[in-house]
Scaffold this motif. Structure first.
Motif, PDB file in Angstrom:
ATOM      1  N   LEU A 211       0.821  -1.217   0.000  1.00 37.96           N
ATOM      2  CA  LEU A 211       0.000   0.000   0.000  1.00 37.96           C
ATOM      3  C   LEU A 211       0.858   1.272   0.000  1.00 37.96           C
ATOM      4  O   LEU A 211       0.653   2.150  -0.850  1.00 37.96           O
ATOM      5  CB  LEU A 211      -0.983  -0.027   1.168  1.00 37.96           C
ATOM      6  N   PRO A 212       1.853   1.396   0.897  1.00 37.07           N
ATOM      7  CA  PRO A 212       2.700   2.602   0.825  1.00 37.07           C
ATOM      8  C   PRO A 212       3.394   2.746  -0.534  1.00 37.07           C
ATOM      9  O   PRO A 212       3.496   3.860  -1.064  1.00 37.07           O
ATOM     10  CB  PRO A 212       3.720   2.394   1.958  1.00 37.07           C
ATOM     11  N   LEU A 213       3.848   1.626  -1.122  1.00 33.69           N
ATOM     12  CA  LEU A 213       4.514   1.732  -2.422  1.00 33.69           C
ATOM     13  C   LEU A 213       3.539   2.173  -3.508  1.00 33.69           C
ATOM     14  O   LEU A 213       3.864   3.010  -4.352  1.00 33.69           O
ATOM     15  CB  LEU A 213       5.177   0.398  -2.794  1.00 33.69           C
ATOM     16  N   ALA A 214       2.323   1.642  -3.487  1.00 35.70           N
ATOM     17  CA  ALA A 214       1.318   2.055  -4.477  1.00 35.70           C
ATOM     18  C   ALA A 214       0.968   3.538  -4.298  1.00 35.70           C
ATOM     19  O   ALA A 214       0.683   4.237  -5.266  1.00 35.70           O
ATOM     20  CB  ALA A 214       0.071   1.195  -4.358  1.00 35.70           C
TER      21      ALA A 214
ATOM     22  N   SER B  29       0.162  -1.129 -10.584  1.00 34.68           N
ATOM     23  CA  SER B  29      -1.135  -1.746 -10.373  1.00 34.68           C
ATOM     24  C   SER B  29      -0.871  -2.847  -9.347  1.00 34.68           C
ATOM     25  O   SER B  29      -0.158  -3.807  -9.632  1.00 34.68           O
ATOM     26  CB  SER B  29      -1.612  -2.328 -11.705  1.00 34.68           C
ATOM     27  N   MET B  30      -1.396  -2.693  -8.151  1.00 33.92           N
ATOM     28  CA  MET B  30      -0.949  -3.528  -7.023  1.00 33.92           C
ATOM     29  C   MET B  30      -2.026  -4.506  -6.549  1.00 33.92           C
ATOM     30  O   MET B  30      -3.170  -4.113  -6.330  1.00 33.92           O
ATOM     31  CB  MET B  30      -0.574  -2.588  -5.867  1.00 33.92           C
ATOM     32  N   THR B  31      -1.628  -5.772  -6.396  1.00 34.52           N
ATOM     33  CA  THR B  31      -2.511  -6.763  -5.776  1.00 34.52           C
ATOM     34  C   THR B  31      -1.947  -7.094  -4.405  1.00 34.52           C
ATOM     35  O   THR B  31      -0.751  -7.372  -4.267  1.00 34.52           O
ATOM     36  CB  THR B  31      -2.558  -8.045  -6.642  1.00 34.52           C
ATOM     37  N   LEU B  32      -2.804  -7.023  -3.393  1.00 34.87           N
ATOM     38  CA  LEU B  32      -2.382  -7.379  -2.035  1.00 34.87           C
ATOM     39  C   LEU B  32      -2.975  -8.744  -1.720  1.00 34.87           C
ATOM     40  O   LEU B  32      -4.200  -8.907  -1.705  1.00 34.87           O
ATOM     41  CB  LEU B  32      -2.882  -6.336  -1.026  1.00 34.87           C
TER      42      LEU B  32
ATOM     43  N   GLU C  76     -12.133  -1.815   4.038  1.00 36.72           N
ATOM     44  CA  GLU C  76     -12.786  -0.659   4.652  1.00 36.72           C
ATOM     45  C   GLU C  76     -11.992   0.614   4.352  1.00 36.72           C
ATOM     46  O   GLU C  76     -12.545   1.618   3.922  1.00 36.72           O
ATOM     47  CB  GLU C  76     -12.841  -0.900   6.170  1.00 36.72           C
ATOM     48  N   PHE C  77     -10.660   0.543   4.547  1.00 34.61           N
ATOM     49  CA  PHE C  77      -9.833   1.729   4.350  1.00 34.61           C
ATOM     50  C   PHE C  77      -9.853   2.177   2.885  1.00 34.61           C
ATOM     51  O   PHE C  77     -10.033   3.350   2.578  1.00 34.61           O
ATOM     52  CB  PHE C  77      -8.391   1.457   4.805  1.00 34.61           C
ATOM     53  N   LEU C  78      -9.697   1.216   1.968  1.00 36.44           N
ATOM     54  CA  LEU C  78      -9.571   1.570   0.540  1.00 36.44           C
ATOM     55  C   LEU C  78     -10.885   2.055  -0.063  1.00 36.44           C
ATOM     56  O   LEU C  78     -10.882   2.659  -1.135  1.00 36.44           O
ATOM     57  CB  LEU C  78      -9.021   0.381  -0.246  1.00 36.44           C
TER      58      LEU C  78
ATOM     59  N   ASP D 195      -9.317   5.859  -6.186  1.00 35.84           N
ATOM     60  CA  ASP D 195      -8.369   6.160  -7.278  1.00 35.84           C
ATOM     61  C   ASP D 195      -7.153   5.252  -7.241  1.00 35.84           C
ATOM     62  O   ASP D 195      -6.460   5.084  -8.247  1.00 35.84           O
ATOM     63  CB  ASP D 195      -7.858   7.606  -7.168  1.00 35.84           C
ATOM     64  N   LEU D 196      -6.855   4.674  -6.074  1.00 41.11           N
ATOM     65  CA  LEU D 196      -5.682   3.795  -5.978  1.00 41.11           C
ATOM     66  C   LEU D 196      -5.950   2.499  -6.729  1.00 41.11           C
ATOM     67  O   LEU D 196      -7.009   1.883  -6.559  1.00 41.11           O
ATOM     68  CB  LEU D 196      -5.399   3.444  -4.514  1.00 41.11           C
TER      69      LEU D 196
END
Ligand SMILES: C[S@@+](CC[C@H](N)C(=O)[O-])C[C@H]1O[C@@H](n2cnc3c(N)ncnc32)[C@H](O)[C@@H]1O
Length: 229
Positions: free
Chosen positions: A81-84, A91-94, A107-109, A114-115
């Protein structure tokens, strides 16, 4: 807190949007009704987690922070998340096997549509045989997850040929020699550095996938850890 703001503004001038997001993220982590990170001290969190997660951008200048990346064993979003937040072309998958940190992230996202972040609840060993993930990523991140031989087995199948694993570890990299031969990977960089202020020692290793992964890898859930290559 001031230290983190100064560090961030020095490293990412004109990124007030990303700084604001990271500060909101930290608040959300500490407001969540379950303990998501080891440290209870929010100032320590700034260095041990936020700065630590962003350090590869300073220490690995050859890495291209764009394309499709996956953070394996992301927990509450670290380091993906910090890197994205600071690398808008990612384009990040966690990915994590535990539901609780993913509920937190969902909840946070929901306030940061836009992220470009996708959440996946599952095991890397299963994703490694799933068409939606196998051979699909330009980069994989792994922080505080498994020993290097295990990581090599569960991350390289997810990468495109030529893609890289950035692992937040660098001690005993020779232990991964056999796994690298079997999974077709090579170490392209490894750095040691100290976290600012706290002076904690940290290491990073970068591994490139050099050829297609043999069909039998990764082995079934739990086997890579039980019987490391
Ligand atoms: C110690 S936590 C690290 C969390 C985060 N990366 C960090 O740096 O704080 C390890 C996480 O990896 C996840 N994990 C371990 N092995 C995994 C696997 N094979 N597939 C998916 N998640 C895994 C665990 O569920 C856990 O959330």
């Amino acid at each position: 807190m001031t230290y983190f703001k100064d560090w961030f503004n020095e490293n990412y001038p004109d990124r007030a949007d990303a700084l604001d997001l990271l500060l909101q993220y930290k608040d959300a982590i500490y407001e969540f009704p379950a303990n998501l990170v080891g440290t209870k001290d929010p100032d320590e969190f700034d260095i041990l987690h936020l700065i630590d997660c962003l350090e590869p951008c300073n220490w690995l200048p050859q890495v291209e922070w764009r394309g499709r990346w996956l953070d394996l064993g992301s927990g509450p979003g670290l380091p993906g998340l910090p890197l994205a937040a600071v690398q808008p072309e990612l384009s990040m998958t966690l990915l994590d096997s535990r539901a609780k940190p993913l509920h937190f992230l969902q909840e946070f996202l929901s306030s940061y549509k836009d992220l470009d972040i996708t959440l996946v609840n599952g095991r890397a060993e299963d994703c490694g045989h799933n068409k939606a993930h196998r051979g699909k990523y330009d980069g994989v991140l792994a922080r505080a997850v498994e020993l290097l031989p295990v990581l090599v087995e569960i991350t390289l199948p997810l990468l495109k040929v030529g893609g890289i694993l950035v692992a937040y570890k660098g001690k005993k990299i020779e232990e991964a020699e056999n796994a690298l031969i079997k999974l077709r990977g090579e170490i392209v960089d490894s750095v040691n550095y100290k976290l600012p202020k706290l002076e904690h020692e940290r290491s990073l290793v970068v591994i490139r996938k050099t050829g297609p992964t043999p069909k039998k890898y990764p082995r079934s859930v739990g086997t890579p850890r039980k019987f490391p290559l």
